[in-house]
Design a protein around this motif. Structure first.
Motif, PDB file in Angstrom:
ATOM      1  N   GLU A  26       6.816  -5.585  12.194  1.00  0.00           N
ATOM      2  CA  GLU A  26       5.880  -6.182  13.164  1.00  0.00           C
ATOM      3  C   GLU A  26       5.069  -5.114  13.888  1.00  0.00           C
ATOM      4  O   GLU A  26       3.905  -5.324  14.200  1.00  0.00           O
ATOM      5  CB  GLU A  26       6.676  -7.012  14.181  1.00  0.00           C
ATOM      6  CG  GLU A  26       5.843  -7.709  15.232  1.00  0.00           C
ATOM      7  CD  GLU A  26       5.093  -8.937  14.724  1.00  0.00           C
ATOM      8  OE1 GLU A  26       5.489  -9.489  13.673  1.00  0.00           O
ATOM      9  OE2 GLU A  26       4.101  -9.318  15.369  1.00  0.00           O
ATOM     10  N   SER A  28       4.266  -2.082  12.803  1.00  0.00           N
ATOM     11  CA  SER A  28       3.524  -1.077  12.030  1.00  0.00           C
ATOM     12  C   SER A  28       2.622  -1.765  11.020  1.00  0.00           C
ATOM     13  O   SER A  28       1.594  -2.308  11.408  1.00  0.00           O
ATOM     14  CB  SER A  28       4.462  -0.071  11.380  1.00  0.00           C
ATOM     15  OG  SER A  28       5.338  -0.676  10.458  1.00  0.00           O
ATOM     16  N   SER A  29       3.014  -1.811   9.747  1.00  0.00           N
ATOM     17  CA  SER A  29       2.043  -2.269   8.756  1.00  0.00           C
ATOM     18  C   SER A  29       1.766  -3.754   8.855  1.00  0.00           C
ATOM     19  O   SER A  29       0.845  -4.245   8.240  1.00  0.00           O
ATOM     20  CB  SER A  29       2.498  -1.881   7.359  1.00  0.00           C
ATOM     21  OG  SER A  29       3.698  -2.515   7.049  1.00  0.00           O
ATOM     22  N   GLY A  30       2.513  -4.486   9.642  1.00  0.00           N
ATOM     23  CA  GLY A  30       2.172  -5.898   9.810  1.00  0.00           C
ATOM     24  C   GLY A  30       3.402  -6.722  10.058  1.00  0.00           C
ATOM     25  O   GLY A  30       4.413  -6.207  10.496  1.00  0.00           O
ATOM     26  N   THR A  31       3.291  -8.005   9.820  1.00  0.00           N
ATOM     27  CA  THR A  31       4.447  -8.872   9.955  1.00  0.00           C
ATOM     28  C   THR A  31       5.451  -8.470   8.887  1.00  0.00           C
ATOM     29  O   THR A  31       5.146  -7.729   7.961  1.00  0.00           O
ATOM     30  CB  THR A  31       4.047 -10.332   9.777  1.00  0.00           C
ATOM     31  OG1 THR A  31       3.406 -10.454   8.521  1.00  0.00           O
ATOM     32  CG2 THR A  31       3.083 -10.759  10.866  1.00  0.00           C
ATOM     33  N   VAL A  35       1.692  -9.044   3.321  1.00  0.00           N
ATOM     34  CA  VAL A  35       0.418  -9.754   3.328  1.00  0.00           C
ATOM     35  C   VAL A  35      -0.513  -9.146   2.290  1.00  0.00           C
ATOM     36  O   VAL A  35      -0.308  -8.021   1.832  1.00  0.00           O
ATOM     37  CB  VAL A  35      -0.261  -9.708   4.724  1.00  0.00           C
ATOM     38  CG1 VAL A  35       0.575 -10.417   5.757  1.00  0.00           C
ATOM     39  CG2 VAL A  35      -0.546  -8.284   5.160  1.00  0.00           C
ATOM     40  N   ALA A  36      -1.551  -9.925   1.945  1.00  0.00           N
ATOM     41  CA  ALA A  36      -2.537  -9.467   0.961  1.00  0.00           C
ATOM     42  C   ALA A  36      -3.133  -8.145   1.417  1.00  0.00           C
ATOM     43  O   ALA A  36      -3.403  -7.956   2.602  1.00  0.00           O
ATOM     44  CB  ALA A  36      -3.628 -10.517   0.819  1.00  0.00           C
ATOM     45  N   GLY A  37      -3.369  -7.235   0.512  1.00  0.00           N
ATOM     46  CA  GLY A  37      -3.974  -5.955   0.856  1.00  0.00           C
ATOM     47  C   GLY A  37      -2.938  -4.920   1.243  1.00  0.00           C
ATOM     48  O   GLY A  37      -3.259  -3.759   1.462  1.00  0.00           O
ATOM     49  N   GLU A  38      -1.692  -5.347   1.356  1.00  0.00           N
ATOM     50  CA  GLU A  38      -0.640  -4.426   1.784  1.00  0.00           C
ATOM     51  C   GLU A  38       0.111  -3.934   0.535  1.00  0.00           C
ATOM     52  O   GLU A  38       1.093  -4.528   0.120  1.00  0.00           O
ATOM     53  CB  GLU A  38       0.286  -5.155   2.759  1.00  0.00           C
ATOM     54  CG  GLU A  38       1.281  -4.270   3.441  1.00  0.00           C
ATOM     55  CD  GLU A  38       2.195  -5.095   4.350  1.00  0.00           C
ATOM     56  OE1 GLU A  38       2.623  -4.555   5.363  1.00  0.00           O
ATOM     57  OE2 GLU A  38       2.486  -6.262   4.029  1.00  0.00           O
ATOM     58  N   LEU A  42       0.775   1.655   0.636  1.00  0.00           N
ATOM     59  CA  LEU A  42       0.411   1.534   2.050  1.00  0.00           C
ATOM     60  C   LEU A  42       1.667   1.361   2.897  1.00  0.00           C
ATOM     61  O   LEU A  42       1.838   2.007   3.929  1.00  0.00           O
ATOM     62  CB  LEU A  42      -0.550   0.355   2.218  1.00  0.00           C
ATOM     63  CG  LEU A  42      -1.157   0.079   3.589  1.00  0.00           C
ATOM     64  CD1 LEU A  42      -2.520  -0.595   3.433  1.00  0.00           C
ATOM     65  CD2 LEU A  42      -0.267  -0.783   4.461  1.00  0.00           C
ATOM     66  N   ARG A  45       3.630   4.545   3.329  1.00  0.00           N
ATOM     67  CA  ARG A  45       3.009   5.547   4.198  1.00  0.00           C
ATOM     68  C   ARG A  45       3.033   5.142   5.671  1.00  0.00           C
ATOM     69  O   ARG A  45       3.220   5.989   6.544  1.00  0.00           O
ATOM     70  CB  ARG A  45       1.560   5.759   3.736  1.00  0.00           C
ATOM     71  CG  ARG A  45       0.814   6.805   4.535  1.00  0.00           C
ATOM     72  CD  ARG A  45      -0.487   7.199   3.832  1.00  0.00           C
ATOM     73  NE  ARG A  45      -1.438   7.744   4.772  1.00  0.00           N
ATOM     74  CZ  ARG A  45      -2.746   7.821   4.549  1.00  0.00           C
ATOM     75  NH1 ARG A  45      -3.259   7.391   3.399  1.00  0.00           N
ATOM     76  NH2 ARG A  45      -3.553   8.340   5.458  1.00  0.00           N
ATOM     77  N   PHE A  46       2.853   3.855   5.954  1.00  0.00           N
ATOM     78  CA  PHE A  46       2.635   3.438   7.350  1.00  0.00           C
ATOM     79  C   PHE A  46       3.776   2.654   7.984  1.00  0.00           C
ATOM     80  O   PHE A  46       3.811   2.487   9.197  1.00  0.00           O
ATOM     81  CB  PHE A  46       1.339   2.625   7.449  1.00  0.00           C
ATOM     82  CG  PHE A  46       0.105   3.415   7.135  1.00  0.00           C
ATOM     83  CD1 PHE A  46      -0.417   4.293   8.069  1.00  0.00           C
ATOM     84  CD2 PHE A  46      -0.518   3.310   5.893  1.00  0.00           C
ATOM     85  CE1 PHE A  46      -1.551   5.041   7.777  1.00  0.00           C
ATOM     86  CE2 PHE A  46      -1.650   4.048   5.594  1.00  0.00           C
ATOM     87  CZ  PHE A  46      -2.166   4.919   6.535  1.00  0.00           C
TER      88      PHE A  46
END
Lengths: 416, 416
Positions: A26, A28-31, A35-38, A42, A45-46
């Motif tokens: 939640e 850092s890179s998202g939920t 998700v799309a694009g992840e 990526l 790294r993140f």
């Protein structure tokens, strides 16, 4: 690769591993759902990393309302744990407000958690290049107050509000003649109609400058500049112009961006008042401890940080007060000294115990009633506190020192 | 005489009357013990007044640790109550940070209280002369997005961090082609090395400006400027220069003084993100409710305020979400409109219930997975949400509307 590292107390009906993964995802890179694009690259790294998980065991019931156990859990078991996460610096960059959003943002509301508290924060060295930290710190404050082998002894103007600039200046005259090194505005006193800031500075500094000319010692007065950005800078300039040596700011009310800007402009030490802090820390499983709080404000450049005191009049236990002082005295980025401000319910009585616990005199020691309420007057009040610290430094008990120091003896009889 | 009025939930072993007196004394003319220089006249003029006390009855045990009952109490009984206090404006003056120190400062730590929460805050009209409030508000946002008879439909860029400016711009193209009115940076995304702010604005605005030229409709993108003061002003100028129509700020991370300064400089609506809010409100008896929070930020000039949403993915119950929206929509100083931003776990499914409860479309309605995760694509996702709000506005059920609207039907089958 430089990292941001943060440690949390968590309480959850999920496994600690799963809960830690959700925090890391939640923030850092998202939920935690991909998700799309992840891409995997990526994420690698993140994504924030889980450094350590310590299980503190099960508890009877969730502390905070609103948390949701896993859908599959028919009889959820809640447990507490300590989770340490790290983020690559490149996620955020060197930006103090966005660090706060990262380590102390949405995650307090995440539904798996019936408790989440930030316990510890470490920022990488890169922050020292952008944020120069406290400009005066301990040694600068000691130099400006001509005090170095004992605490800076101070007090607060009371009543907090209602005194005119003239009455404030009269009060200051009495206090500095009595021997105080430091005086501060109450945090309720800024620039109100009944005590305009400029007038107050003029009259107070006239008294202080006169005293300094006569004695060679210039007591420090912390004028509360808290307010809108341009007003704060302007009020700083008034203090500087009149020969003042300190400004005060209510950290939580002004906020980080305002304080960083004030620090960049300031030619004076900044006395950091933490009013509002109770709301951030008093719940056992929510908000933050003092360690991350002081890391943020030391980075922002605060010279003096309030820490409460032993046997204070607030709710904070002694153990927590000492832990705050120790966290503040720990060097950061090879320095970034901020002076602990010991206050609340202080008088001569806590000096020996305080020194035993912290083993330093690099503090401010503020007493209200504990000095001005001394039965033999304010000067005797100041002396009683100095005698108590002298006892601490010479490894004597208060009683031993009081046997041939009347002011301390009177204080022990009166306050003890 | 103008007043500041604040209402609190308190929990204490003292009588509610005594506890209220201690709050009033501590936060105005001084401690509750009379001090030298504090005449009866001064107290009469500056002491905070107790307006009302409501007894909520006894409770089993103190909620927060550290509180101290009266020394005389051998078997202390704790009770809760609602206390309303008022302060003469002349105590503080028109100074938003110092209002916060007055109504939400040291009192959270006072030892008689095992709980203290700020529930309500009213500021006098004088604040509107110094703080002009939201510059665009609801009507300005509707004008800029060409939306007025329905909510502004929006989404958040995900993954939160890790996308390059190029990848972000590509993503924006897809989202606006699908019909979204509003897109925002995640609060974790500011000006990091992997997505420099200026480059991100340039590439995203190129996509948005192209779209606006073709279609006559310019979707709004909220760029997160949160950071140090001068950086925020500079980043605002970049957004303005490239034709952007919104900036975003993390309110708690930046702080009031920084936000007020940004508002004074800004020529764009300010989207207020409340990350960190959970730490201020989740404890039942500590911190503050949303009503005083939004009063502070509306006064500071925020145009869009996050409020969570019905059946959200966080811990907040629906009742609290609706109460927040209603407090935000209540006029202040004869206006000071801020647009509620409904988000977290939102999709078509909450539209009818939300409208029934708030009876207005003057909101932003942000969906993440609830739009971009629609089985038939993002455009179908946007349509499903628009259809759901159309159902709400025409007094139909979602099912009724879905009977001849495929995108909504698919959404109900998939998310429902």
């Amino acid at each position: 690769m430089s990292k941001i590292v943060a440690k949390y107390l968590i309480e959850t009906a999920y496994s600690l591993e799963k809960a830690a993964e959700m925090m890391a995802g939640e923030q850092s890179s998202g939920t935690f759902i991909k998700v799309a694009g992840e891409s995997d690259e990526l994420r690698a790294r993140f994504l924030a990393k889980i450094i350590e998980i310590d299980d503190l065991g099960e508890i009877d019931k969730p502390t905070l309302a609103g948390s949701k156990p896993q859908k599959s859990a028919t009889n959820p078991i809640y447990r507490r744990g300590i989770v340490t996460l790290s983020w690559p610096l490149e996620n955020v960059g060197v930006n103090l407000p966005n660090i706060i959003s990262t380590v102390a943002g949405n995650l307090f509301e995440l539904s798996p958690f019936s408790g989440l508290k930030l316990l510890n924060l470490e920022l990488p060295q890169e922050f020292s290049a952008k944020y120069p930290g406290p400009q005066f710190g301990i040694s600068g404050t000691q130099m400006l107050t001509s005090v170095n082998d004992r605490p800076v002894i101070g007090t607060i103007i009371k009543p907090s509000v209602g005194l005119s600039p003239e009455a404030t200046a009269e009060r200051v005259k009495v206090l500095i003649e009595a021997g105080l090194d430091f005086i501060k505005d109450d945090e309720l006193m800024g620039d109100p109609p009944h005590s305009p800031f400029k007038k107050r500075v003029e009259l107070v500094m006239r008294v202080i400058n006169d005293f300094a000319e006569r004695t060679g010692k210039k007591p420090m007065y912390a004028f509360n500049v808290s307010g809108d950005m341009d007003d704060m800078l302007h009020q700083h300039d008034i203090v500087w112009d009149k020969g003042g040596t300190c400004i005060m700011v209510s950290l939580n009310s002004v906020g980080v961006s305002g304080v960083v800007k004030l620090r960049a402009h300031s030619q004076l030490p900044i006395h950091g008042h933490r009013n509002g802090w109770g709301a951030m820390t008093r719940c056992e499983v929510l908000g933050m401890d003092y360690q991350p709080y002081q890391v943020i404000w030391r980075t922002a450049g605060i010279d003096h940080m309030h820490v409460n005191g032993l046997r204070n009049k607030f709710c904070e236990p002694d153990e927590s007060v000492l832990s705050s002082i120790k966290s503040l005295l720990k060097p950061m980025f090879g320095g970034y000294q901020a002076m602990p401000v010991i206050s609340s319910g202080q008088w001569a009585g806590q000096a020996v115990d305080t020194y035993k616990a912290i083993q330093t005199t690099n503090v401010m020691y503020l007493c209200g009633g504990g000095i001005v309420g001394h039965p033999n007057g304010i000067e005797a009040g100041v002396k009683s506190v100095l005698q108590a610290w002298q006892a601490a430094l010479t490894n004597k008990s208060l009683e031993e020192m009081a046997s041939n120091h009347l002011e301390l003896k009177t204080a022990l009889d009166f306050y003890g």
